[in-house]
Design an enzyme around this catalytic site. Sequence first.
Site, mmCIF file in Angstrom:
data_model
loop_
_atom_site.group_PDB
_atom_site.id
_atom_site.type_symbol
_atom_site.label_atom_id
_atom_site.label_comp_id
_atom_site.label_asym_id
_atom_site.label_seq_id
_atom_site.Cartn_x
_atom_site.Cartn_y
_atom_site.Cartn_z
ATOM 1 N N LYS A 46 22.302 47.959 16.292
ATOM 2 C CA LYS A 46 21.006 47.387 15.898
ATOM 3 C C LYS A 46 19.858 48.227 16.432
ATOM 4 C CE LYS A 46 21.801 44.381 13.205
ATOM 5 N NZ LYS A 46 22.805 45.360 12.846
ATOM 6 N N LYS B 233 21.874 49.784 2.533
ATOM 7 C CA LYS B 233 22.478 48.489 2.847
ATOM 8 C C LYS B 233 23.927 48.425 2.403
ATOM 9 C CE LYS B 233 21.888 43.919 3.734
ATOM 10 N NZ LYS B 233 22.125 43.976 5.177
ATOM 11 N N HIS C 85 34.609 54.694 34.338
ATOM 12 C CA HIS C 85 35.467 55.771 33.842
ATOM 13 C C HIS C 85 34.683 56.862 33.120
ATOM 14 C CE1 HIS C 85 38.863 53.478 35.126
ATOM 15 N NE2 HIS C 85 38.481 52.448 34.405
ATOM 16 N N CYS D 247 22.278 53.951 -3.507
ATOM 17 C CA CYS D 247 21.674 54.177 -4.810
ATOM 18 C C CYS D 247 21.662 52.869 -5.599
ATOM 19 C CB CYS D 247 22.388 55.227 -5.650
ATOM 20 S SG CYS D 247 22.350 56.856 -4.926
ATOM 21 N N ARG E 46 19.181 49.668 -1.459
ATOM 22 C CA ARG E 46 20.359 50.501 -1.721
ATOM 23 C C ARG E 46 20.087 52.000 -1.532
ATOM 24 N NH1 ARG E 46 24.225 47.537 -4.363
ATOM 25 N NH2 ARG E 46 25.275 49.438 -5.001
ATOM 26 N N ASN F 272 25.540 56.219 -9.529
ATOM 27 C CA ASN F 272 25.748 55.730 -8.163
ATOM 28 C C ASN F 272 27.180 56.067 -7.803
ATOM 29 O OD1 ASN F 272 25.907 54.265 -5.765
ATOM 30 N ND2 ASN F 272 26.320 52.345 -6.827
ATOM 31 N N GLY F 273 27.376 56.801 -6.712
ATOM 32 C CA GLY F 273 28.738 57.149 -6.323
ATOM 33 C C GLY F 273 28.894 58.646 -6.200
ATOM 34 N N GLU G 135 19.695 51.786 14.764
ATOM 35 C CA GLU G 135 19.330 51.885 13.345
ATOM 36 C C GLU G 135 17.881 51.548 13.057
ATOM 37 O OE1 GLU G 135 21.728 49.472 10.674
ATOM 38 O OE2 GLU G 135 21.651 47.762 12.019
ATOM 39 N N GLU H 69 27.590 46.146 18.915
ATOM 40 C CA GLU H 69 26.663 45.750 17.853
ATOM 41 C C GLU H 69 25.209 45.947 18.307
ATOM 42 O OE1 GLU H 69 26.438 45.239 14.881
ATOM 43 O OE2 GLU H 69 24.686 43.974 14.538
ATOM 44 N N TRP I 131 19.881 57.312 -2.656
ATOM 45 C CA TRP I 131 20.317 57.586 -1.283
ATOM 46 C C TRP I 131 21.136 58.848 -1.418
ATOM 47 C CZ3 TRP I 131 24.881 58.168 1.499
ATOM 48 C CH2 TRP I 131 24.767 58.045 2.886
HETATM 49 C C1 G6P Z 1 26.021 49.690 5.998
HETATM 50 C C2 G6P Z 1 24.947 48.741 6.476
HETATM 51 C C3 G6P Z 1 25.453 47.944 7.690
HETATM 52 C C4 G6P Z 1 26.743 47.233 7.338
HETATM 53 C C5 G6P Z 1 27.800 48.203 6.811
HETATM 54 C C6 G6P Z 1 28.974 47.465 6.210
HETATM 55 O O1 G6P Z 1 26.211 50.715 6.919
HETATM 56 O O2 G6P Z 1 23.779 49.453 6.814
HETATM 57 O O3 G6P Z 1 24.480 46.999 8.059
HETATM 58 O O4 G6P Z 1 27.227 46.588 8.477
HETATM 59 O O5 G6P Z 1 27.260 49.012 5.762
HETATM 60 O O6 G6P Z 1 28.552 46.792 5.060
HETATM 61 P P1 G6P Z 1 29.220 45.496 4.477
HETATM 62 O O7 G6P Z 1 28.386 45.147 3.302
HETATM 63 O O8 G6P Z 1 30.623 45.886 4.117
HETATM 64 O O9 G6P Z 1 29.199 44.460 5.544
#
Ligand code: G6P
Length: 584
Positions: A470, A579, A489, A2, A28, A96-97, A473, A466, A72
């Site tokens: 990627k 984000k 395993h 948000c 956001r 927000n929150g 998402e 990772e 969001w």
């Molecule tokens: C969200 C974002 C990710 C990020 C994670 C941690 O899920 O979409 O890309 O890695 O938060 O965020 P930060 O700002 O703490 O790295």
Amino acid sequence: MCGVFATIGTKENAGETVLEGLKKLEYRGYDSWGIATRVATSSPTTMKGTGKISEVRTSFPNGTTSIGHTRWATHGGVTKKNAHPHTQGCVTLVHNGIADNFEQLKKALKNEYSFVSDTDSEVLAALIDHSLKKNKYKNVVSAIRTATKQIEGRFALVMMIEGVDGIWAIRKGSPLIIGKGKHTNYIASDIPAFLQHTRTVNYLDDGELAKLTSTSVEIYSLINGKKVAKRNIKVEWNEEQATKDGWPHFMLKEIIEQKETILRTLEHSSTSIQKFVHTMNKRKGAYMIGSGTAHKAAMVGEYLFAKVADRKINVVQSEEMSYFERFIKSGTAIVAISQSGETADALEVLEYGVKHKAKILSITNTPSSSIARMSHHHLALNTGIEKAIASTKAMTAQMALLLLCAYTDGPGISYGRTLLRETGANINDMLNPRYSKHIEKIAGKIHKHENLFIIGRNSLYPIALEAAIKIQEVSYIHAQGFAAGELKHGPIALIEKGTVCIVLGSDKETISNAIELQSRGATILGIAPENNDVFTHWIRVPDCSEAQPIATVIPIQLLAYYLAIKRGLDPDMPRNLAKSVTVK
Ligand code: G6P
């Protein structure tokens, strides 16, 4: 998680200003939006809708004050009625929150107010209105303080009150920054919202209440109601960092920017890194925490410290750290890795750490963030604003800084610097248009698959995890990363004819795992310094020794990007994500 933005001034275009600013906060949250506008202290006109704020073309009624929100969803589905702002009585607010105890509050207020949405935010509007009513709108500071005391959780609220001048805002766990202009003031979840208007800011801290008018900013402590003095701070950010600069997407722009951003970590003085590492080591045990991609960078750090400095760091996902909290004592160091510096899960761990006198260290991309400001020692990533939801340049900078820290703890920072310089030069050569085209072509061959598996060992294991993040998402392909040795395993049961497996590295053991996969019918995409017969497709990466995870993640980022494009998706705005996750 948000975005909120509000402005108050003398011109009557506040609604348009808020719309433009919210578009810069879209990262956001982008499932719905809303803006309320008013002249002076009149009752506001609220406009809302579902969908992305970037697609809103509406014009707004004249107004000198406006508050807005890009959502969001947490409580209540994505509908127009759940979009903010919410009004109850005289209070119109954006939030927000999360208010953890909203159900209990709602029960207590339901005879006095009728609720139209399913949100916790609307309950907060009623709660504040109720508190204002009780003191006959005479003492707004006191009424807001009384109401805030009853709310549990982490949140930021920005509101206007009918008949009362100004914009009022509270911060308790979620970011709010005030921008001070000439005859106009602003308040937002993040600086880009008002960067085109002013660079002079005040950071609101937790437990503070702000009142903004067109010519003044007053800040009060929510604890004792007394005024708090703030220092004006000039921000260095430039607006170009927040634009696509000719690139089709922020994600691609930010991937290519890594040619420079990785090397920017070298700008940190050796003394500063030494101090950071020294503080970490003096402690009885160090925990490194992070979420999502930042957690995978921390895992790479764990391998680097073990290999280069012979030290075992405990890496824990921020979300899981509460189960180990009792091990945090006054002798502990907690190192938070975070792009935004605002992730609620990490903040909660650090707050616990502060209470128990742990040393707080952090690596973030935002020196003004909550995490950075509560740290005893902070190292900035210096990559510039990262706008795409998928974190790319922040992660490679996190790994680069952790590499410098590990070398500082081991053979000496100068070795780390030399390695990083060489890696930067190699990445610069690697990231050319021909390279991107090659990866795009491979993406074209595999984009129709619904499952992808990635394997890596040693410090490439976190990169396999990772890679899965990627790909999931941005392309919505089901992707899973495994430690190469773990295959036998269980995961190998998933392999059948034509399953695409991405193999990171060309060392002997990994190749033999790749052969095991191939014998079960898998098509192998190798990402490694050397080609091998087992690879159906090969993406070359330079050999960067201990810095290999940094070089290897980059073609994966490009692959994820092109998979999204081939599947007709917008990689900058994946569904359901945000984000900066400022809720638990
Ligand atoms: C969200 C974002 C990710 C990020 C994670 C941690 O899920 O979409 O890309 O890695 O938060 O965020 P930060 O700002 O703490 O790295």
